[in-house]
Design an enzyme around this catalytic site. Structure first.
Site, short mmCIF file in Angstrom:
data_model
loop_
_atom_site.label_atom_id
_atom_site.label_comp_id
_atom_site.label_asym_id
_atom_site.label_seq_id
_atom_site.Cartn_x
_atom_site.Cartn_y
_atom_site.Cartn_z
N GLY A 134 0.81 -1.22 0.00
CA GLY A 134 0.00 0.00 0.00
C GLY A 134 0.84 1.26 0.00
O GLY A 134 2.06 1.22 0.10
N ASP A 148 3.86 -4.97 -7.59
CA ASP A 148 3.21 -3.71 -7.19
C ASP A 148 3.70 -2.55 -8.05
O ASP A 148 3.15 -1.45 -7.97
CB ASP A 148 3.44 -3.41 -5.70
CG ASP A 148 4.90 -3.46 -5.32
OD1 ASP A 148 5.52 -4.52 -5.48
OD2 ASP A 148 5.45 -2.43 -4.89
N LYS A 187 3.69 11.90 -3.58
CA LYS A 187 4.66 10.96 -3.01
C LYS A 187 5.54 11.74 -2.04
O LYS A 187 6.07 12.80 -2.41
CB LYS A 187 5.49 10.40 -4.17
CG LYS A 187 6.36 9.22 -3.83
CD LYS A 187 6.75 8.52 -5.14
CE LYS A 187 7.86 7.52 -4.95
NZ LYS A 187 8.21 6.89 -6.24
N ASP A 190 7.06 3.88 -10.84
CA ASP A 190 8.03 3.71 -9.76
C ASP A 190 9.47 3.88 -10.24
O ASP A 190 10.16 2.92 -10.57
CB ASP A 190 7.87 2.37 -9.03
CG ASP A 190 8.51 2.47 -7.65
OD1 ASP A 190 9.55 3.13 -7.53
OD2 ASP A 190 7.95 1.90 -6.70
N ASP A 193 9.11 6.50 7.47
CA ASP A 193 8.79 7.87 7.91
C ASP A 193 7.77 8.57 7.01
O ASP A 193 7.32 9.67 7.32
CB ASP A 193 10.07 8.72 8.04
CG ASP A 193 10.82 8.87 6.72
OD1 ASP A 193 10.28 8.45 5.67
OD2 ASP A 193 11.93 9.42 6.75
N ARG A 198 3.82 6.16 1.80
CA ARG A 198 4.23 7.57 1.86
C ARG A 198 3.59 8.36 0.73
O ARG A 198 4.17 9.32 0.23
CB ARG A 198 5.74 7.69 1.79
CG ARG A 198 6.37 7.02 0.57
CD ARG A 198 7.78 7.49 0.41
NE ARG A 198 8.49 6.70 -0.57
CZ ARG A 198 9.71 6.98 -1.00
NH1 ARG A 198 10.35 8.01 -0.53
NH2 ARG A 198 10.30 6.21 -1.88
#
Ligand code: AMP
Ligand code: MG
Length: 484
Positions: free
Chosen positions: A91, A253, A114, A263, A126, A94
Site C-alpha cells: 500500500g 506492485d 509521493k 516507480d 517515515d 508515503r
C-alpha cells in the site's frame, strides 16, 4: 486566469467505487513549501493554472494540505511480490491519491502525491521523500514521456522545508505525480487475497472501464482484460529494451494495469550494451537486469492471471487453461514489438523476421565491444548517410563490424527513420547525479538544462553536446537505491 482553488474539479471515483482499497488520509503539512520544478504544459493539459500553482495556496494544493471540494484523498491498498516473495499488505506508505482530474482531451488522470507523510501502510517508514530522489523521478519520467514511452508523469516537485533522515540529513520534498491510474497487479493481488469475489469483480470492472473499455464487449470481459494488459505490458517492455531502460524494481506492485511505467526508484539507462546490466544495489542476483525484463514481465503477468482465475471460469482447471493459453501470447507480442522496433532503429523496413539474424549479430558485436547503446544508433544514422567513421570508431573488432556494415548498407537503410526513433539525449547517469547533487545544494540550473535536453530527445541541438556523451571513465560503476 484566476482559479478559485476549492472549485478545481477533483473526482473521488477510486475511493467511491473501491472503498475496501482506500483509506481516507491527510497529508502532513509542509512547514516551508518551496517550488523546485513545475511542469507547465502538463498543468495546462490538466486544466490547472500554472500561475496559481506557484502561489501559497497552489503549493498547499501540490503538497496535499489544500483539498478542493469533492476530493477525498486516500492511501491505496495493494499487495505485491517483491523480488519474488509475496507481501500481502504493502500500500501507499508515503503517498496519497488526491483524486482524479480530467484532461483537456476528456481523459481521467490520477493526481497522486509521493512523500506526503506516513500512512497506515507505512510499516515503520517515515512517510517522507528527499529532494534528490523526487527530482530524479521527475527528470526520468518526463524523459520517458518525451521518448514516447507510456509512463506516469511528474507535475511538480515541492521542497517541504522538512529534514529527512536517510544515511545523512537531507532536504525533504513532495512529488506530484500524474497517472492514467495507480492500479497495479499488486492491487489485484490484494483484492484476491481478501477472498471477496465481489470486490475483485468491481476492481476488474473499474480497470476495464478506465483502461481497456473494449474488453467490456467480449464474451468474457475479464479474459479480455487479461489479454489487453498482456498487450500493453509486452509493448511497454519492448520500448524499455529499445532505449536501454533498466527499471530495476519490477515487483508486481510496480506493474501497472494501464501499461504505464511506474516507480522510478532504482531505474537507470544502460550505457555500454550488456544484457546483464544491473544498477540496483540490492539486486545482487540480477533478477531485474536489462536482459531479464521480458521474462520478469511474463512472470508478473502470470501472478496477475492467478488473481483473475475466479473470473475466468467457475471450473478451476478450465480457468487455468485459459490463463496459460493467453499468457503464451505474451512472448510473441513482445518479440514482434522488439523486432520491429529494432528494425526501425537500424533504418530498415520489410519483413522483420528476415532481418532478425542481422539484428542479433549487431547486438553481439555491441556487447563484445562494450559500445554505448544510445550514441551508437545515432552514429549509425550518419553511416546510413555515408559517414561511417563515427560508428566504426566505437568497435574493437573492426573487421567484424565492417562486414556487418556492408551487408546492412546493401539493404539501403533510411537515416530519417533512424533519427526519428533513436534518441540523442537520454538522462545519463552522470548527468542526473550532477543535476541532483546541485539541486540538493539549492542550485537548480543543471537540472533545468538537463530537462531541456531530455524532453526533446530526438532533436539534436548545438550547445548540448555533453548531454549526448557517455559518462567519463572516472564516473565508475553506477549504483542506485530503493526506498529513498
Ligand atoms: P517502492 O520501493 O517505492 O515500490 O515502495 C515499496 C513499499 O514501501 C510501498 O508500500 C511504499 O509505500 C513503501 N515505502 C517506501 N518508502 C517509504 C517511506 N519512507 N515511508 C513509508 N513507506 C515507504
Ligand atoms: Mg512502488
Amino acid at each position: 486566469m484566476s482559479v478559485a482553488p476549492m472549485t478545481i474539479p477533483v473526482g473521488d471515483r477510486f475511493a467511491r467505487e473501491l472503498p475496501e482499497l482506500a483509506v481516507k488520509w491527510r497529508a502532513e503539512p509542509a512547514p516551508d513549501p518551496r517550488l523546485l520544478v513545475l511542469n507547465e504544459p502538463l498543468a495546462a493539459d490538466l486544466g490547472l493554472d500554472a500561475d496559481w500553482l506557484q502561489t501559497p495556496d497552489g503549493l498547499q494544493f501540490l503538497t496535499g494540505t489544500l483539498i478542493p471540494d469533492g476530493a477525498a484523498p486516500v492511501a491505496q491498498a495493494y499487495a505485491g511480490h517483491q523480488f519474488g516473495g509475496f507481501v500481502p499488505r504493502l500500500g501507499d506508505g508515503r503517498a496519497l491519491l488526491i483524486g482524479e482530474l480530467t484532461t483537456t482531451g476528456g481523459e481521467l488522470r490520477d493526481l497522486h502525491l509521493k512523500g506526503s507523510g506516513a500512512t497506515p501502510f507505512a510499516r515503520g517508514g517515515d512517510g517522507l521523500a528527499a529532494v534528490g530522489p523526487m527530482l530524479r523521478e521527475y527528470v526520468i519520467s518526463e524523459a520517458m514521456h518525451a521518448l514516447g514511452i507510456p509512463t506516469t508523469r511528474s507535475l511538480a516537485v515541492v521542497a517541504t522545508g522538512r529534514t529527512v533522515t536517510r544515511e545523512t540529513l537531507l532536504p525533504g520534498a513532495v512529488l506530484a505525480r500524474v497517472a492514467r491510474s495507480h492500479l497495479r497487479v499488486g492491487t489485484f493481488q490484494y483484492a484476491a487475497t481478501t477472498g471477496d469475489r465481489d470486490l475483485l469483480r468491481r476492481l476488474a470492472d473499474h480497470a476495464i472501464s478506465r483502461h481497456h473499455p473494449g474488453a467490456a464487449d467480449a464474451d468474457n470481459p475479464y479474459v479480455a482484460l487479461f489479454e489487453a494488459v498482456i498487450a500493453v505490458q509486452a509493448a511497454l517492455v519492448a520500448q524499455w529494451m529499445l532505449v536501454g531502460f533498466v527499471h530495476g524494481v519490477m515487483n508486481t506492485d510496480n506493474t501497472t494495469i494501464s501499461g504505464e511505467t511506474i516507480d522510478y526508484g532504482p531505474c537507470a539507462f544502460m550505457e555500454a550494451y550488456d544484457p546483464e546490466t544491473v544498477f540496483s544495489s540490492i539486486d545482487s542476483w540480477g533478477r531485474y537486469s536489462y536482459g531479464n525484463q521480458p521474462s520478469i514481465a511474463g512472470w508478473n503477468l502470470a501472478r496477475f492471471a492467478e488473481t483473475l482465475l475466479p473470473l475466468f471460469a467457475d471450473d478451476q482447471d478450465q480457468a487455468i487453461a485459459i490463463a496459460q493459453d493467453r499468457l503464451e501470447g505474451f512472448s510473441a507480442r513482445f518479440q514482434h514489438a522488439l523486432t520491429s522496433g529494432m528494425q526501425a532503429k537500424i533504418g530498415l523496413t520489410g519483413e522483420p523476421a528476415e532481418q532478425a539474424p542481422l539484428m542479433n549479430e549487431l547486438l553481439e558485436q555491441l556487447a563484445a565491444s562494450h559500445v554505448d547503446f544510445t550514441s551508437f544508433f545515432r552514429h549509425l544514422g550518419r553511416a546510413a548517410r555515408g559517414d561511417t567513421e563515427p560508428a566504426r570508431g566505437l568497435f574493437l573488432d573492426l573487421a567484424a563490424f565492417d562486414g556487418w556494415l556492408s551487408r546492412w548498407r546493401a539493404l539501403q537503410p533510411d537515416p530519417e527513420l533512424m533519427d526519428r526513433v533513436n534518441p540523442v539525449y537520454i538522462p545519463r547517469n552522470h548527468l542526473v547525479e550532477e543535476a541532483l547533487s546541485a539541486a540538493t545544494d539549492g542550485e537548480l540550473r543543471p537540472l533545468q538544462q538537463l530537462l531541456v535536453a531530455v524532453t526533446a530527445p530526438y532533436d539534436e541541438r548545438p550547445g548540448l553536446e555533453r548531454y549526448a556523451e557517455p559518462a567519463p571513465e572516472d564516473f565508475g560503476k553506477y549504483r542506485t537505491f530503493c526506498g529513498t
